[in-house]
Design a protein around this motif. Structure first.
Motif, mmCIF file in Angstrom:
data_model
loop_
_atom_site.group_PDB
_atom_site.id
_atom_site.type_symbol
_atom_site.label_atom_id
_atom_site.label_comp_id
_atom_site.label_asym_id
_atom_site.label_seq_id
_atom_site.Cartn_x
_atom_site.Cartn_y
_atom_site.Cartn_z
ATOM 1 N N TYR A 10 1.268 -1.042 0.564
ATOM 2 C CA TYR A 10 0.161 0.386 0.078
ATOM 3 C C TYR A 10 1.123 1.530 -0.331
ATOM 4 C CZ TYR A 10 -3.673 -3.431 1.334
ATOM 5 O OH TYR A 10 -4.439 -4.351 0.457
ATOM 6 N N LEU A 54 -4.865 7.195 -0.622
ATOM 7 C CA LEU A 54 -4.235 6.111 -0.527
ATOM 8 C C LEU A 54 -4.363 4.435 -1.565
ATOM 9 C CD1 LEU A 54 -3.325 3.328 1.925
ATOM 10 C CD2 LEU A 54 -6.450 3.705 2.504
ATOM 11 N N ILE A 61 -7.826 3.457 -2.954
ATOM 12 C CA ILE A 61 -8.665 2.895 -1.734
ATOM 13 C C ILE A 61 -8.717 3.481 -1.304
ATOM 14 C CG2 ILE A 61 -7.307 0.637 -2.749
ATOM 15 C CD1 ILE A 61 -6.197 0.425 -0.099
ATOM 16 N N GLY A 62 -9.014 4.370 -1.360
ATOM 17 C CA GLY A 62 -8.816 5.613 -0.048
ATOM 18 C C GLY A 62 -8.935 6.985 0.352
ATOM 19 N N VAL A 81 -11.875 4.200 3.497
ATOM 20 C CA VAL A 81 -11.452 3.215 3.310
ATOM 21 C C VAL A 81 -12.176 2.273 2.196
ATOM 22 C CG1 VAL A 81 -9.897 1.460 3.436
ATOM 23 C CG2 VAL A 81 -9.630 3.319 4.870
ATOM 24 N N PHE A 85 -11.398 -2.689 1.329
ATOM 25 C CA PHE A 85 -10.241 -2.940 1.724
ATOM 26 C C PHE A 85 -9.805 -2.443 3.249
ATOM 27 C CE2 PHE A 85 -9.578 -2.431 -2.500
ATOM 28 C CZ PHE A 85 -8.119 -2.765 -2.665
ATOM 29 N N ARG A 86 -11.062 -2.718 4.043
ATOM 30 C CA ARG A 86 -11.668 -2.469 5.584
ATOM 31 C C ARG A 86 -10.830 -3.304 6.101
ATOM 32 N NH1 ARG A 86 -16.925 1.255 5.190
ATOM 33 N NH2 ARG A 86 -16.282 3.156 3.909
ATOM 34 N N LEU A 90 -5.997 0.193 7.305
ATOM 35 C CA LEU A 90 -5.332 1.210 6.693
ATOM 36 C C LEU A 90 -6.059 2.264 6.662
ATOM 37 C CD1 LEU A 90 -5.736 -0.907 3.598
ATOM 38 C CD2 LEU A 90 -3.851 -0.005 4.141
ATOM 39 N N GLY A 91 -6.997 2.597 7.705
ATOM 40 C CA GLY A 91 -7.889 3.673 7.893
ATOM 41 C C GLY A 91 -6.840 4.354 9.018
ATOM 42 N N LEU A 94 -3.994 5.693 7.689
ATOM 43 C CA LEU A 94 -4.618 6.385 6.950
ATOM 44 C C LEU A 94 -3.935 8.065 7.220
ATOM 45 C CD1 LEU A 94 -4.609 8.067 4.497
ATOM 46 C CD2 LEU A 94 -7.178 7.502 4.276
#
Length: 153
Positions: A10, A54, A61-62, A81, A85-86, A90-91, A94
């Motif tokens: 990512y 992202l 994706i975000g 996101v 992809f959750r 990743l959130g 970010l």
């Protein structure tokens, strides 16, 4: 100058040329905070903001969008996101990247609005407003849907 951060497969990038307006519009137009938002409004908002895209490879994706003066204040908006992809942190990553951005250190106040992600933002030291009685807003909740209706008439 654009910045970039990598984690596994990512990437988070502030390069506006990488932003996929179609992905962003598709998500935001169905979100609870901007239903029906016109693509042109998103384009203008991104042009005048610090955007953190992202990506999984080349696929966006975000997003997190920051409105700031780079000196005293930042408003965090349009954080998402994609569903597929959750659940991978990743959130959280970010938000960490946004709040740790080197050009945003020393700001006096960061603000955001959220309906359901309080836990995510608390991990980045966001708290309920210290003086909520001082907060005022001018809100037009159906501006995007009203604009679409007016165009059709």
């Amino acid at each position: 100058m654009a910045h970039e951060w990598k984690r596994d497969n990512y990437i988070i990038s502030t390069d506006k040329k990488r932003l996929d307006i179609e992905v962003i519009h598709n998500f935001l137009t169905t979100s609870y905070w901007s239903p029906g938002i016109p693509r042109e409004t998103i384009e203008r908002a991104l042009e005048h903001s610090l955007a953190f895209g992202l990506y999984a490879g080349d696929q966006q994706i975000g997003l997190a969008r920051l409105i700031t003066d780079y000196a005293t204040f930042a408003y965090l908006a349009d954080v998402f996101v994609l569903d597929a992809f959750r659940g991978q942190g990743l959130g959280k990553w970010l938000i960490q990247v946004v709040t740790n951005h080197p050009e945003l250190q020393g700001l006096r106040r960061w603000v955001l609005f959220t309906k359901d992600a309080h836990g995510l933002y608390e991990q980045a030291n966001f708290t309920p407003a210290r003086y909520p009685e001082r907060l005022m807003e001018k809100l037009d909740v159906d501006i995007y849907t009203r604009s679409v209706r007016q165009e059709k008439e």
